[in-house]
Design an enzyme around this catalytic site. Sequence first.
Site, PDB file in Angstrom:
ATOM      1  CD1 TRP A 177     108.952  72.377  66.930  1.00 57.45           C
ATOM      2  CD2 TRP A 177     108.251  74.675  66.318  1.00 57.45           C
ATOM      3  NE1 TRP A 177     109.717  72.940  66.141  1.00 57.45           N
ATOM      4  CE2 TRP A 177     109.657  74.467  65.875  1.00 57.45           C
ATOM      5  CE3 TRP A 177     107.716  75.849  66.239  1.00 57.45           C
ATOM      6  CZ2 TRP A 177     110.421  75.414  65.415  1.00 57.45           C
ATOM      7  CZ3 TRP A 177     108.635  76.952  65.583  1.00 57.45           C
ATOM      8  CH2 TRP A 177     109.741  76.637  65.173  1.00 57.45           C
ATOM      9  CD  GLU A 201     105.038  85.525  83.309  1.00 57.23           C
ATOM     10  OE1 GLU A 201     104.864  85.026  82.041  1.00 57.23           O
ATOM     11  OE2 GLU A 201     105.430  84.787  84.362  1.00 57.23           O
ATOM     12  CD1 TRP A 233     103.530  78.291  69.344  1.00 53.88           C
ATOM     13  CD2 TRP A 233     103.060  76.278  69.433  1.00 53.88           C
ATOM     14  NE1 TRP A 233     102.052  78.145  69.146  1.00 53.88           N
ATOM     15  CE2 TRP A 233     101.847  76.920  69.523  1.00 53.88           C
ATOM     16  CE3 TRP A 233     103.277  74.997  69.733  1.00 53.88           C
ATOM     17  CZ2 TRP A 233     100.781  75.996  69.500  1.00 53.88           C
ATOM     18  CZ3 TRP A 233     102.011  74.254  69.662  1.00 53.88           C
ATOM     19  CH2 TRP A 233     100.849  74.586  69.572  1.00 53.88           C
ATOM     20  CD1 TRP A 286     109.461  67.837  63.324  1.00 51.01           C
ATOM     21  CD2 TRP A 286     108.400  67.508  65.484  1.00 51.01           C
ATOM     22  NE1 TRP A 286     110.169  68.444  64.569  1.00 51.01           N
ATOM     23  CE2 TRP A 286     109.410  68.366  65.523  1.00 51.01           C
ATOM     24  CE3 TRP A 286     107.282  67.129  66.489  1.00 51.01           C
ATOM     25  CZ2 TRP A 286     109.540  68.851  66.973  1.00 51.01           C
ATOM     26  CZ3 TRP A 286     107.493  67.819  67.820  1.00 51.01           C
ATOM     27  CH2 TRP A 286     108.688  68.534  67.783  1.00 51.01           C
ATOM     28  CG  ASN A 296     101.169  81.548  79.681  1.00 49.92           C
ATOM     29  OD1 ASN A 296     101.431  81.452  78.619  1.00 49.92           O
ATOM     30  ND2 ASN A 296     101.586  81.326  80.991  1.00 49.92           N
ATOM     31  CD1 TRP A 329     108.754  84.680  81.619  1.00 53.13           C
ATOM     32  CD2 TRP A 329     109.942  83.576  80.148  1.00 53.13           C
ATOM     33  NE1 TRP A 329     109.269  83.320  82.345  1.00 53.13           N
ATOM     34  CE2 TRP A 329     109.907  82.785  81.542  1.00 53.13           C
ATOM     35  CE3 TRP A 329     110.438  82.968  79.215  1.00 53.13           C
ATOM     36  CZ2 TRP A 329     110.784  81.465  81.417  1.00 53.13           C
ATOM     37  CZ3 TRP A 329     111.103  81.693  79.099  1.00 53.13           C
ATOM     38  CH2 TRP A 329     111.269  81.050  80.253  1.00 53.13           C
TER      39      TRP A 329
HETATM   40  C1  LIG Z   1     102.386  78.003  72.692  1.00 49.76           C
HETATM   41  C2  LIG Z   1     102.386  79.507  73.194  1.00 49.76           C
HETATM   42  C3  LIG Z   1     102.046  80.612  72.320  1.00 49.76           C
HETATM   43  C4  LIG Z   1     102.234  81.979  72.669  1.00 49.76           C
HETATM   44  N1  LIG Z   1     102.116  82.829  71.711  1.00 49.76           N
HETATM   45  C5  LIG Z   1     102.107  83.970  72.146  1.00 49.76           C
HETATM   46  C6  LIG Z   1     101.936  85.180  71.247  1.00 49.76           C
HETATM   47  O1  LIG Z   1     101.910  85.051  70.048  1.00 49.76           O
HETATM   48  N2  LIG Z   1     101.956  86.452  71.503  1.00 49.76           N
HETATM   49  C7  LIG Z   1     102.168  86.819  73.150  1.00 49.76           C
HETATM   50  O2  LIG Z   1     102.153  87.771  73.386  1.00 49.76           O
HETATM   51  N3  LIG Z   1     102.325  85.712  73.877  1.00 49.76           N
HETATM   52  C8  LIG Z   1     102.241  84.504  73.425  1.00 49.76           C
HETATM   53  N4  LIG Z   1     102.274  83.433  74.658  1.00 49.76           N
HETATM   54  C9  LIG Z   1     102.741  83.914  75.921  1.00 49.76           C
HETATM   55  C10 LIG Z   1     101.287  83.848  76.761  1.00 49.76           C
HETATM   56  O3  LIG Z   1     100.617  83.052  76.706  1.00 49.76           O
HETATM   57  C11 LIG Z   1     100.680  85.417  76.600  1.00 49.76           C
HETATM   58  O4  LIG Z   1     101.580  86.628  76.614  1.00 49.76           O
HETATM   59  C12 LIG Z   1      99.850  85.620  77.674  1.00 49.76           C
HETATM   60  O5  LIG Z   1      98.854  84.797  78.052  1.00 49.76           O
HETATM   61  C13 LIG Z   1      99.093  86.968  77.597  1.00 49.76           C
HETATM   62  O6  LIG Z   1      98.035  87.139  78.297  1.00 49.76           O
HETATM   63  P1  LIG Z   1      98.318  88.487  79.487  1.00 49.76           P
HETATM   64  O7  LIG Z   1      98.539  89.740  78.723  1.00 49.76           O
HETATM   65  O8  LIG Z   1      97.159  88.605  80.159  1.00 49.76           O
HETATM   66  O9  LIG Z   1      99.665  88.175  80.079  1.00 49.76           O
HETATM   67  P2  LIG Z   1     100.313  88.581  81.587  1.00 49.76           P
HETATM   68  O10 LIG Z   1     100.287  87.268  82.399  1.00 49.76           O
HETATM   69  O11 LIG Z   1      99.278  89.654  82.087  1.00 49.76           O
HETATM   70  O12 LIG Z   1     101.495  88.940  81.201  1.00 49.76           O
HETATM   71  C14 LIG Z   1     102.055  90.519  80.855  1.00 49.76           C
HETATM   72  C15 LIG Z   1     102.684  90.324  79.455  1.00 49.76           C
HETATM   73  O13 LIG Z   1     104.059  89.559  79.571  1.00 49.76           O
HETATM   74  C16 LIG Z   1     104.179  88.989  78.262  1.00 49.76           C
HETATM   75  N5  LIG Z   1     104.036  87.653  78.719  1.00 49.76           N
HETATM   76  C17 LIG Z   1     103.354  86.758  79.439  1.00 49.76           C
HETATM   77  N6  LIG Z   1     103.771  85.535  79.447  1.00 49.76           N
HETATM   78  C18 LIG Z   1     104.695  85.441  78.621  1.00 49.76           C
HETATM   79  C19 LIG Z   1     105.245  84.297  77.826  1.00 49.76           C
HETATM   80  N7  LIG Z   1     105.208  82.999  78.408  1.00 49.76           N
HETATM   81  N8  LIG Z   1     106.215  84.622  76.771  1.00 49.76           N
HETATM   82  C20 LIG Z   1     106.595  85.912  76.281  1.00 49.76           C
HETATM   83  N9  LIG Z   1     105.764  86.926  77.104  1.00 49.76           N
HETATM   84  C21 LIG Z   1     104.941  86.802  77.749  1.00 49.76           C
HETATM   85  C22 LIG Z   1     102.967  89.288  77.611  1.00 49.76           C
HETATM   86  O14 LIG Z   1     103.358  90.454  76.820  1.00 49.76           O
HETATM   87  C23 LIG Z   1     101.897  89.743  78.442  1.00 49.76           C
HETATM   88  O15 LIG Z   1     100.794  90.723  78.052  1.00 49.76           O
HETATM   89  C24 LIG Z   1     102.437  82.108  73.953  1.00 49.76           C
HETATM   90  C25 LIG Z   1     102.393  81.098  74.757  1.00 49.76           C
HETATM   91  C26 LIG Z   1     102.222  79.667  74.637  1.00 49.76           C
HETATM   92  C27 LIG Z   1     102.464  78.674  75.702  1.00 49.76           C
END
Ligand SMILES: Cc1cc2nc3c(=O)[nH]c(=O)nc-3n(C[C@H](O)[C@H](O)[C@H](O)COP(=O)(O)OP(=O)(O)OC[C@H]3O[C@@H](n4cnc5c(N)ncnc54)[C@H](O)[C@@H]3O)c2cc1C
Length: 480
Positions: A363, A278, A386, A309, A345, A281
Amino acid sequence: MKPVLVLMNGALRLDDHPAFATACSAGAPVIPVFILDDTAAGDWKLGGARRWWLLKSLSSLQATLLKAGSRLVLRCGDTIDCLKALISATEASAVHMTRAYDPQARTVQDAVHDVCNELDVVARRFSGNLLLEPEQIRNKTGGIYEVFSPFWRRAQELIDDTEPARVPVQVLAPEKWPESDDIATLKLEPKPAYWAESIEAFWEPGEAAAHERLDDFLDDVVLAYKDMRDYPATDATSRLSPYLANGEISPRRIWHDTMIAIADNKEIERGAHWFLRELGWREFSSHLLYHFPDIPERGLKSKFDAFPWREGCDEKVAAWQKGQTGFPIIDAGMRQLWQTGWMHNRVRMIVASFLVKDMLWHWRTGENWFWDTLVDADLANNAASWQWVAGCGADAAPYFRIFNPITQGEKFDPKGKYIREFVPELKDLPDAYIHAPFEAPAGVLKMAGITLGRDYPKPMLDRKAARERALAALESTKGA
Ligand SMILES: Cc1cc2nc3c(=O)[nH]c(=O)nc-3n(C[C@H](O)[C@H](O)[C@H](O)COP(=O)(O)OP(=O)(O)OC[C@H]3O[C@@H](n4cnc5c(N)ncnc54)[C@H](O)[C@@H]3O)c2cc1C
C-alpha cells in the site's frame, strides 16, 4: 511592546486562527512568519502538487496581509536557525504556533518550545486545525478509539459550539520588518512545469476561494450530498480537501457555517450531517496519526507486518500511475489525479483496491504516489485511507472486500460520463462496453475507432486469477 512572531505554518489563513488572533488582540506588533523546512519533514517533504498549492497559497496570504497593513516574512531552512535569527533581529517576546499532529511537525514544535525557553521567549501552541484535540476523546476504558462510529458518536457529544475566531480588525506592524526571503527562493514550482499548468486550470488556492467554495457548497450542493457523493461524474462533494490540507480554512469554520445553514434550511439537514461525518473521518485519521505516529510507514495491525506484498515492476507501476491499466474507471481516476491533482473519493477506493488487492503491491507504493500528486495530500488522511483499503488499518475494509472495477464503474458511472471525460479515446464506445472494452465484439471496437493494445491498453491482468491470488494471500490475515 515587543513583537509576537506568529508561525503561520499549517494555518495559511486569517479567519479562525487563534494563534494569530490572540497575538493581535494583545496589542503588540505582530510578525507573521512562514518557514519552509524540508529537512525536518524527512521522507514526508511536501510532494509536487502540494508544493504548487503552497506557492499560490503563500502569495495569496501575502496579498491579504499586505491589505491589512502587515506582511508575511518567508524563510527557508532549519526552523530553529531561522527562528533564532528572527528572534534576535526583532527582539520578539513570544512565538505563537498552530498545533500540529504529524510526528515531524510535532518534533519541530517541541524544539521551538525548547529554544524559546532557552532564550526566555514565550512559546504558545494553539488549536485551530481540528475540532477536538486528541487528548480530549477516550473510549469507556480510557483507551484510543480504533473504530470510527463510536469515535464519531462521542466526538459529536464533545464538539462545542464555540464561535470561530474572527479575522482581527487590526494587525499592528512592527517598527522595523525583519528581512524576508523571496518566494522564488523557496523553489516550490513543481516539475515538469506543464504539470502545474494542467492543475492550475482546476483550482484557485487561497483563503478567499476556500470560503467561496464552502458557501457555494452549503447554498446548493449539500442538499443532494448523501445521495450523489459517490458519483464521480457529478460535482457533488465540497472539494474543500486541499483547502483543509493547506490550512486555508478551519474545520471549526466549516462546522459552524454548516450548522447555521441547517438552522436556516432544514431541508439540507440530511446531506449536511453526512458531510460533517466526513469531516469526522478527517478528525479520526488525525487522532490516529497522533496516537500511532508510525502509521504512514507501518500497518496498524501488526499481523500485516509479514504480509507477502509483491514487488511492483517499474513498468506496471507506471501503467497504474499514468492511467494505462486497461480498466477504464481506474485509468479515468489516475488521469484525473495527474491532470487535476485531485481524485474523487469513490474512485480513490477503487484504484487503491486494485493496487493493494488485485496487484498485491504494498500500500505504500500507492500512498507515496498520492503523496506526490494530490493537492490535498495529508499525512493522516492518506495513510489511514490506504490502510483502510489494504485492511491493515483501524476500522478497515474486510480482507475479502476486493472492489471490482467493472461493476463499480457500472454502478457509479453508469453512462460512462466520467470515463469519457478522462479517457477520451473510449468516448465512442457504447455504454454497454465502456467499463470493459476488452469484452466488446471486434465490430463494436472498430466502429468506435479502437484497436486494443494500440489506442487503449489491453487489461494489465486477469482479474479472476488476481482475485483468487489476493483472497489466498489475504486469507492469512483473517480476523486481523
Ligand atoms: C486511498 C485514499 C487516499 C486518500 N488520501 C487523502 C489525502 O491525502 N488527503 C485527504 O484530504 N483525503 C484523502 N482521502 C479521503 C477522501 O478521498 C478525500 O478527503 C475526499 O475525496 C476529498 O474530497 P472533498 O473535499 O470533496 O470531500 P467531501 O466529501 O466534501 O468531504 C469533506 C471533507 O471531509 C474530509 N474527508 C472526506 N472523506 C474522508 C476520508 N475518507 N478520510 C478522511 N477525511 C475525509 C476531507 O477533509 C474533505 O474535504 C483518501 C481516500 C482514499 C481512499
